[in-house]
Motif scaffolding. Sequence first.
Motif, short mmCIF file in Angstrom:
data_model
loop_
_atom_site.label_atom_id
_atom_site.label_comp_id
_atom_site.label_asym_id
_atom_site.label_seq_id
_atom_site.Cartn_x
_atom_site.Cartn_y
_atom_site.Cartn_z
N VAL A 342 27.94 0.49 15.21
CA VAL A 342 27.94 0.77 13.77
C VAL A 342 29.38 0.61 13.32
CG1 VAL A 342 27.54 2.51 11.99
CG2 VAL A 342 25.94 2.31 13.93
N LEU A 343 29.61 -0.38 12.45
CA LEU A 343 30.97 -0.79 12.10
C LEU A 343 31.25 -0.59 10.62
CD1 LEU A 343 33.50 -2.26 13.33
CD2 LEU A 343 32.51 -4.38 12.45
N ALA A 344 32.32 0.15 10.32
CA ALA A 344 32.78 0.34 8.94
C ALA A 344 34.30 0.21 8.94
CB ALA A 344 32.35 1.70 8.41
N ILE A 345 34.84 -0.62 8.05
CA ILE A 345 36.26 -0.98 8.08
C ILE A 345 36.85 -0.88 6.67
CG2 ILE A 345 37.91 -2.83 8.66
CD1 ILE A 345 35.75 -4.07 10.44
N LEU A 346 38.09 -0.45 6.57
CA LEU A 346 38.77 -0.44 5.27
C LEU A 346 38.99 -1.88 4.78
CD1 LEU A 346 41.43 2.36 5.81
CD2 LEU A 346 39.51 2.44 4.23
N ALA A 347 38.89 -2.05 3.46
CA ALA A 347 38.96 -3.39 2.87
C ALA A 347 40.33 -4.05 3.03
CB ALA A 347 38.57 -3.33 1.40
N ASP A 348 41.39 -3.25 3.26
CA ASP A 348 42.72 -3.85 3.38
C ASP A 348 43.07 -4.24 4.82
OD1 ASP A 348 43.12 -1.34 4.46
OD2 ASP A 348 44.61 -0.69 3.00
N LYS A 349 42.08 -4.19 5.71
CA LYS A 349 42.28 -4.61 7.11
C LYS A 349 41.78 -6.05 7.31
CE LYS A 349 43.93 -0.66 8.54
NZ LYS A 349 45.28 -0.52 9.11
N GLN A 350 42.06 -6.60 8.48
CA GLN A 350 41.62 -7.97 8.79
C GLN A 350 40.17 -7.93 9.29
OE1 GLN A 350 45.10 -8.52 11.51
NE2 GLN A 350 45.27 -10.51 10.50
N TYR A 351 39.25 -7.58 8.39
CA TYR A 351 37.89 -7.32 8.86
C TYR A 351 37.17 -8.59 9.33
CZ TYR A 351 36.71 -8.35 3.92
OH TYR A 351 36.60 -8.92 2.68
N GLN A 352 37.55 -9.75 8.77
CA GLN A 352 36.91 -10.99 9.25
C GLN A 352 37.18 -11.18 10.74
OE1 GLN A 352 39.01 -10.88 6.62
NE2 GLN A 352 38.17 -11.99 4.87
N GLN A 353 38.44 -11.05 11.13
CA GLN A 353 38.79 -11.22 12.54
C GLN A 353 38.19 -10.13 13.41
OE1 GLN A 353 40.84 -11.53 9.90
NE2 GLN A 353 42.75 -12.58 10.43
N MET A 354 38.14 -8.89 12.88
CA MET A 354 37.62 -7.76 13.66
C MET A 354 36.14 -7.95 13.98
SD MET A 354 39.71 -4.81 11.55
CE MET A 354 39.16 -3.35 12.43
#
Length: 439
Positions: A342-354
């Motif tokens: 279950v993945l939730a990421i802040l928008a200012d991070k490199q979420y595409q790469q993550m």
Amino acid sequence: MVKTYAEALQFIHGRDRFKKKPTLVRMRQFMARLGDPQKSLTMVHVAGTNGKGSTVAFLRDLFMASGDTVGTFTSPFITRFNERISRDGEPISDDELVDLVNRVAPVVAQLDEELAEEGPTEFEIDTALMFCYFATHPVDVVVVEVGLGGLYDSTNIITPLVAVITTIGLDHMKILGDTIPKIATQKAGIIKQNVPVVCGRLPEDALAVMDQTARDKGTQVVALGRDYAVTNEPEAQWGERFAYDFDTEHWQRLQVGLLGQYQIDNAATALTAFTLAQRARGLTVTPADVRRGLKATQWPGRFERVNAQPLIAIDGAHNEPAMVEMAELLRRHFAQHDVYIVLAILADKQYQQMVATLLEVPNVHLILTQFQGPGQRAAATPAELEGAADQSDRVTMASDWPTALKTALGTMSAEDLLLLTGSLYFISEVRHYFKDDEK
């Protein structure tokens, strides 16, 4: 006058997080008016992109195992603000926090008046509270974690026994720079004249920055992989086991209860810093203390097992370098299991790469969701995360994380792993859910 714990938190969190121009001048003024409490403290300073929290925890337990009383200053907190200022692992009490806020608030008001828009920030106030607390509640050693960067971090007015730089990776690039050497230069800002520097596993171009800065400051760097070494000794139980070599110290079968090759690196980095700190204090390092300290270390939210059957873990991996480590951990320890994340990421991070990094692990299934981001920082939406997932059939979406959790539990088998990750703030929210259920 602040009367309640809630008012104290409101005072702290109501401050600006950043100023337009980074400077340590304001922090030095602030502390001078409080009597420079930091000057009475014996400290170890810990910076780095990832691994700071775990390294602080290992250092705390190594010092405690050798009989010291230990203060720690960490960020962010996982469950309550008080965790950030702890003594032998026990957070500051609500009443003590209220008293400290009442001590610093008048000085903050003075500086606000004199400096107009440039009064103390939230993190500068946190740091001031910590220095004041340990000056009036004496400890043998304070392990101080840098908040962001190093050079202009509010903690960087100290002269520690040892400086530690755990890792260097691409994170907070809008503030610290968009290349490894630029970020390394910010982290190297904590290096002081004649203070030894311990580095974890750094990229070559980052280590070159550390070495040059250390030469300029008349000191030297002790680096993992060059000046001290670890060898993984696979462990069947939950945790890791390793051999360690540094100078005249040679250890076999050291055990830690935290999972991941990077936790071996963090433990070795902490052990090296601890060894140098003890030497600086004229004290010896004993094998029994080291083994006990490392084995005792726990750190909430770092591949923390929150349920045994089915196996559910949470991890605060919050940037691309951390996800690379996470993917390696999953390959090493869970290759024979399906892994639901279950993945939730802040928008200012490199979420595409993550997202892409996790999907490189063939047995991973992603459930993309979101959470309530802290303050002004928004979480990436499931749709944004899905856009990074390249239409994989191993990816689904959920509107919120409780729904995602339900979906995962309804899909996985008893032998599978469920992991919730993507942000320390997300993990804080999730951890409340599991830990409150235990009460």
